[in-house]
Design a protein around this motif. Sequence first.
Motif, PDB file in Angstrom:
ATOM      1  N   TYR A 128       0.747  -1.173  -0.122  1.00 37.49           N
ATOM      2  CA  TYR A 128      -0.225   0.099   0.106  1.00 37.49           C
ATOM      3  C   TYR A 128       0.919   1.279  -0.255  1.00 37.49           C
ATOM      4  CZ  TYR A 128      -4.187  -2.895   1.129  1.00 37.49           C
ATOM      5  OH  TYR A 128      -5.296  -3.618   1.123  1.00 37.49           O
ATOM      6  N   SER A 194     -11.401  -3.247  -5.659  1.00 33.95           N
ATOM      7  CA  SER A 194     -11.054  -1.729  -6.088  1.00 33.95           C
ATOM      8  C   SER A 194     -12.274  -1.252  -6.860  1.00 33.95           C
ATOM      9  CB  SER A 194     -10.121  -2.014  -7.447  1.00 33.95           C
ATOM     10  OG  SER A 194      -8.765  -2.100  -6.767  1.00 33.95           O
ATOM     11  N   GLY A 197     -15.242  -0.857  -4.116  1.00 34.05           N
ATOM     12  CA  GLY A 197     -14.734   0.202  -3.282  1.00 34.05           C
ATOM     13  C   GLY A 197     -15.103   1.453  -3.872  1.00 34.05           C
ATOM     14  N   ARG A 201     -17.670   3.907  -2.474  1.00 37.70           N
ATOM     15  CA  ARG A 201     -16.832   4.960  -1.573  1.00 37.70           C
ATOM     16  C   ARG A 201     -16.606   4.226  -0.096  1.00 37.70           C
ATOM     17  NH1 ARG A 201     -16.924   6.593  -6.234  1.00 37.70           N
ATOM     18  NH2 ARG A 201     -16.947   8.922  -6.642  1.00 37.70           N
ATOM     19  N   THR A 203     -14.406   1.828   2.788  1.00 38.02           N
ATOM     20  CA  THR A 203     -13.150   1.177   2.810  1.00 38.02           C
ATOM     21  C   THR A 203     -13.338  -0.235   2.761  1.00 38.02           C
ATOM     22  OG1 THR A 203     -13.411   0.806   5.111  1.00 38.02           O
ATOM     23  CG2 THR A 203     -12.309   3.128   4.245  1.00 38.02           C
ATOM     24  N   ILE A 204     -12.087  -1.177   2.560  1.00 36.27           N
ATOM     25  CA  ILE A 204     -12.050  -2.587   2.539  1.00 36.27           C
ATOM     26  C   ILE A 204     -12.665  -3.167   3.842  1.00 36.27           C
ATOM     27  CG2 ILE A 204     -10.712  -4.457   2.549  1.00 36.27           C
ATOM     28  CD1 ILE A 204      -8.558  -2.799   0.588  1.00 36.27           C
ATOM     29  N   THR A 253      -9.388   0.672   7.383  1.00 35.61           N
ATOM     30  CA  THR A 253      -9.490   1.844   6.374  1.00 35.61           C
ATOM     31  C   THR A 253      -9.096   1.800   5.217  1.00 35.61           C
ATOM     32  OG1 THR A 253      -7.488   2.786   7.700  1.00 35.61           O
ATOM     33  CG2 THR A 253      -9.523   3.395   8.749  1.00 35.61           C
ATOM     34  N   THR A 255      -7.795   1.392   1.503  1.00 37.53           N
ATOM     35  CA  THR A 255      -8.422   1.328   0.201  1.00 37.53           C
ATOM     36  C   THR A 255      -7.394   1.248  -1.107  1.00 37.53           C
ATOM     37  OG1 THR A 255      -7.922   3.847  -0.055  1.00 37.53           O
ATOM     38  CG2 THR A 255     -10.254   3.451   0.645  1.00 37.53           C
ATOM     39  N   GLN A 259      -9.409   2.591  -6.679  1.00 31.67           N
ATOM     40  CA  GLN A 259     -10.365   3.148  -5.890  1.00 31.67           C
ATOM     41  C   GLN A 259     -10.035   4.685  -5.790  1.00 31.67           C
ATOM     42  OE1 GLN A 259     -12.050   1.415  -2.411  1.00 31.67           O
ATOM     43  NE2 GLN A 259     -12.983   3.139  -1.619  1.00 31.67           N
ATOM     44  N   ARG A 260      -8.930   4.928  -5.250  1.00 34.02           N
ATOM     45  CA  ARG A 260      -8.552   6.334  -4.914  1.00 34.02           C
ATOM     46  C   ARG A 260      -8.520   7.173  -6.291  1.00 34.02           C
ATOM     47  NH1 ARG A 260      -4.933   3.455  -1.634  1.00 34.02           N
ATOM     48  NH2 ARG A 260      -3.119   3.931  -2.861  1.00 34.02           N
TER      49      ARG A 260
END
Length: 310
Positions: A128, A194, A197, A201, A203-204, A253, A255, A259-260
């Motif tokens: 990450y 992804s 998510g 919107r 989180t995982i 929390t 992501t 997704q971002r």
Amino acid sequence: MHTVIIGVGGVGGYFGGKISHSGQKVSMIARGTHLQAILNNGLKIKSIDGDFETKPFLVTDDIKKVDKADLILICTKSWQVIEAAELIKPMLKEDTIVIPLQNGADNTEKVMSVIDPKYVLGGLCKIYSKIESPGVISHFGHAPEVIFGELNENTSERLLKVKEVFDKAGFKNKVSENIQGDIWSKFMFIATVSGLGALTRATIGEMYAHPELNKMLRNTALEIYQVALKKEVAMPPNIVEGIMNFIGKQPYTATASTQRDIMEGKPSELDNFNGFIVKEGKKLGVETPTNAFVYSCLQPMEAKARKAKN
């Protein structure tokens, strides 16, 4: 060994930074303000495992300035792989090793459509990370790891050369005996979390804890597994359960980068993830309703982001 990093984002910046920090020769291809910041101040890594700074041997946007490479790590987004493969042609010598590390199931095929397959190893990474600001990479989750192997599943001397580079850099790495299966397992995880998510919107951890979203995560993974089987990828029969357990162990929390990207209105790997499964499913006669739903809902945002970029 001279290592060249194509794409100095969260992946290329971290792993390339670790190799450079260990005293090895590293050249990085970067652009814009990110390039300028690294030239001015070096590459800064903020990591949960300890911060460090490094000054690579070369950082440039001019491929003509780069020496021939022993090892090339392609760390762009999936939709940039073919462009990156064209870019590296002048750096190739007889025994250069090329490893694509981005998310996606067909990156090795993309690279081999541009350069001789003899250069290419399969690869993937687990991390990450992201560009926090120009010249600064943030590693915020997961013990970073690179997994790589010969596409024919043989052992070779060049695998040991790559492992020596990674071992000296000090990050976890493993030679795979089934790299295609490992690539698809990683792809199953990242494509599953992804798209959904980005759509929710959430989180995982939030998706995993929600009963209906948990069911959608499982169905997404199951469809990917069914496509993989049709493509004769060797995967364990309990892989979907394994992926769901893995999702459940992620930081609450967390992501995914795709997704971002979608949430920030940037071009993403949507077409290479859920879109790829929908396309392959149609080609192979596999129903993929969950992936198709996620993909269709996100397509307008993706089109808008790409239009804005152009």
